[in-house]
Design a protein around this motif. Structure first.
Motif, short mmCIF file in Angstrom:
data_model
loop_
_atom_site.label_atom_id
_atom_site.label_comp_id
_atom_site.label_asym_id
_atom_site.label_seq_id
_atom_site.Cartn_x
_atom_site.Cartn_y
_atom_site.Cartn_z
N LEU A 185 -15.05 7.39 58.24
CA LEU A 185 -14.75 6.13 57.56
C LEU A 185 -14.74 4.95 58.52
CD1 LEU A 185 -11.96 7.23 55.06
CD2 LEU A 185 -14.33 6.63 54.54
N ALA A 186 -14.41 5.23 59.78
CA ALA A 186 -14.41 4.17 60.79
C ALA A 186 -15.82 3.84 61.29
CB ALA A 186 -13.52 4.56 61.97
N GLY A 187 -16.82 4.57 60.81
CA GLY A 187 -18.20 4.24 61.15
C GLY A 187 -18.90 5.24 62.04
N GLN A 188 -18.20 6.30 62.44
CA GLN A 188 -18.85 7.27 63.31
C GLN A 188 -19.91 8.04 62.53
OE1 GLN A 188 -16.31 9.30 66.10
NE2 GLN A 188 -17.44 11.20 65.92
N ALA A 189 -21.08 8.21 63.12
CA ALA A 189 -22.20 8.83 62.40
C ALA A 189 -22.49 10.25 62.84
CB ALA A 189 -23.45 7.97 62.59
N GLU A 190 -21.98 10.67 63.99
CA GLU A 190 -22.30 12.00 64.50
C GLU A 190 -21.04 12.66 65.04
OE1 GLU A 190 -25.28 11.52 67.47
OE2 GLU A 190 -26.85 10.93 66.05
N SER A 191 -21.13 13.97 65.22
CA SER A 191 -20.03 14.71 65.82
C SER A 191 -19.83 14.28 67.27
CB SER A 191 -20.29 16.21 65.73
OG SER A 191 -19.17 16.95 66.17
N ASP A 192 -18.67 14.61 67.81
CA ASP A 192 -18.40 14.30 69.21
C ASP A 192 -17.54 15.41 69.81
OD1 ASP A 192 -15.82 13.88 68.23
OD2 ASP A 192 -15.88 11.70 68.45
N SER A 201 -6.35 23.25 59.13
CA SER A 201 -7.52 22.77 58.41
C SER A 201 -7.31 21.35 57.91
CB SER A 201 -7.83 23.69 57.22
OG SER A 201 -8.22 24.96 57.64
N ILE A 202 -6.18 21.11 57.26
CA ILE A 202 -5.90 19.81 56.66
C ILE A 202 -5.94 18.71 57.71
CG2 ILE A 202 -4.01 18.41 55.73
CD1 ILE A 202 -3.41 20.70 53.81
N ARG A 203 -5.24 18.91 58.81
CA ARG A 203 -5.14 17.84 59.81
C ARG A 203 -6.45 17.65 60.56
NH1 ARG A 203 0.84 19.96 61.67
NH2 ARG A 203 1.64 19.97 59.52
N GLY A 204 -7.16 18.74 60.81
CA GLY A 204 -8.45 18.61 61.46
C GLY A 204 -9.45 17.87 60.59
N MET A 205 -9.50 18.24 59.31
CA MET A 205 -10.44 17.58 58.41
C MET A 205 -10.05 16.13 58.15
SD MET A 205 -11.57 20.65 55.80
CE MET A 205 -9.91 21.10 55.29
N ASN A 206 -8.75 15.86 58.09
CA ASN A 206 -8.31 14.48 57.90
C ASN A 206 -8.74 13.61 59.06
OD1 ASN A 206 -7.18 13.10 55.76
ND2 ASN A 206 -5.08 13.27 56.49
N ARG A 207 -8.68 14.15 60.26
CA ARG A 207 -9.11 13.40 61.44
C ARG A 207 -10.62 13.12 61.39
NH1 ARG A 207 -8.94 9.42 64.86
NH2 ARG A 207 -9.71 9.90 66.96
N ILE A 208 -11.39 14.11 60.99
CA ILE A 208 -12.84 13.92 60.92
C ILE A 208 -13.20 12.90 59.85
CG2 ILE A 208 -15.03 15.06 60.39
CD1 ILE A 208 -13.82 17.62 61.64
N ALA A 215 -13.89 20.10 69.51
CA ALA A 215 -12.65 20.75 69.95
C ALA A 215 -11.76 21.10 68.76
CB ALA A 215 -11.91 19.83 70.92
N ILE A 216 -11.69 20.23 67.78
CA ILE A 216 -10.89 20.50 66.58
C ILE A 216 -11.41 21.75 65.87
CG2 ILE A 216 -10.41 19.67 64.24
CD1 ILE A 216 -10.30 16.82 65.44
N ARG A 217 -12.72 21.84 65.71
CA ARG A 217 -13.30 22.98 64.98
C ARG A 217 -13.18 24.27 65.80
NH1 ARG A 217 -18.35 23.22 63.43
NH2 ARG A 217 -17.75 24.14 61.43
N SER A 218 -13.32 24.17 67.10
CA SER A 218 -13.19 25.35 67.95
C SER A 218 -11.76 25.86 67.93
CB SER A 218 -13.61 25.01 69.38
OG SER A 218 -13.42 26.13 70.24
N ALA A 219 -10.78 24.95 68.01
CA ALA A 219 -9.39 25.36 67.97
C ALA A 219 -9.05 26.06 66.66
CB ALA A 219 -8.48 24.15 68.18
#
Length: 257
Positions: free
Chosen positions: A216-223, A204-211, A228-232
């Motif tokens: 913060l880098a400017g991404q506005a939508e899921s990809d 959970s921690i590493r997946g959420m940290n990545r998201i 894949a992170i959430r499915s795993a």
């Protein structure tokens, strides 16, 4: 390991210390250059869950070692090379999936504050003071660190910091969101928080940290990567254990590494 840096392992926690207390832990070019390697080692070590950054003695860090500027930043090419090392260190910390915690005493100024802002969490002793001072040196702060600072404290406070170069105390730093909390028993309170992080699902921690990093880098939508992170996670052992522990009213025993 570069002179002026010390790295130690304490169970599930890695600890990187700026170890030049006689120089208020000023960060040399070699120290900046070594930080990405330390981060990579922590990320790759399955035994480590958290990286704590701190300073030896009374200070976190008073900033970059300005005594090197005459030789290393005296030309445009030299300044570019030096800045590349700084950005490399900041980028490595920002990209970490394992949590990073800055434990701050005394001076946290200039490059020292820049490092702390790149961490996921910042906890400080009451006597600490903070500032970012490029305007005192004729330097324009780099884009990545400016974005990180603005994301953390907003444009008004970022302008105050960068344009005035003035220092603030720990109480004010807490008010504007520069630090998460001010602790009287810094070592003990940080250790308790780090233990909490270590007890949580690392998937959970590493997946959420990545998201969070992508947002913060400017991404506005899921990809596809986020999907894949959430499915795993939903198909992983930690999820099954977390649900079982909740239903059985016991602490979870997470196994993800």
């Amino acid at each position: 390991m570069a002179a002026g840096l010390e790295f130690a392992r304490d169970g599930e926690v890695g600890r990187l210390t700026f170890a030049r207390p006689e120089k208020k832990n000023a960060i040399t070019y070699d120290m900046w250059s070594a930080i990405p390697e330390v981060v990579a080692q922590v990320e790759a070590d399955p035994a480590l869950k958290v990286l704590v950054l701190t300073g030896a003695g009374d200070d976190f860090s008073a900033g970059a070692d300005i005594s090197e500027f005459g030789s290393l930043r005296s030309t445009a090419e030299g300044a570019a090379a030096y800045d590349k090392a700084v950005v490399g260190a900041v980028s490595a910390l920002e990209a970490m999936r394992k949590p990073s915690v800055a434990m701050i005493r005394g001076n946290c100024i200039g490059g020292g504050c820049e490092i702390s802002v790149a961490c996921d969490f910042r906890f400080t002793a009451p006597e600490a003071r903070f500032g970012i001072t490029p305007a005192k040196l004729g330097i324009v702060y780099d884009f990545l660190s400016t974005r990180q600072l603005m994301s953390l404290i907003g444009p008004a406070h970022a302008r105050y910091f960068l344009l005035s170069g003035q220092l603030i105390d720990a109480s004010r730093a807490r008010e504007i969101g520069l630090v998460n909390d001010v602790f009287g028993a810094l070592e003990d309170d940080v250790a308790a928080f780090v233990a909490t992080l270590c007890s949580r699902s690392q998937a959970s921690i590493r997946g959420m940290n990545r998201i969070i990093g992508k947002i913060l880098a400017g991404q506005a939508e899921s990809d596809a990567e986020i999907d894949a992170i959430r499915s795993a996670a939903i198909h992983g052992e930690d999820y099954a254990e977390g649900v079982a522990a909740f239903l059985e009213r016991r602490p979870p025993r997470f196994t993800y590494r």
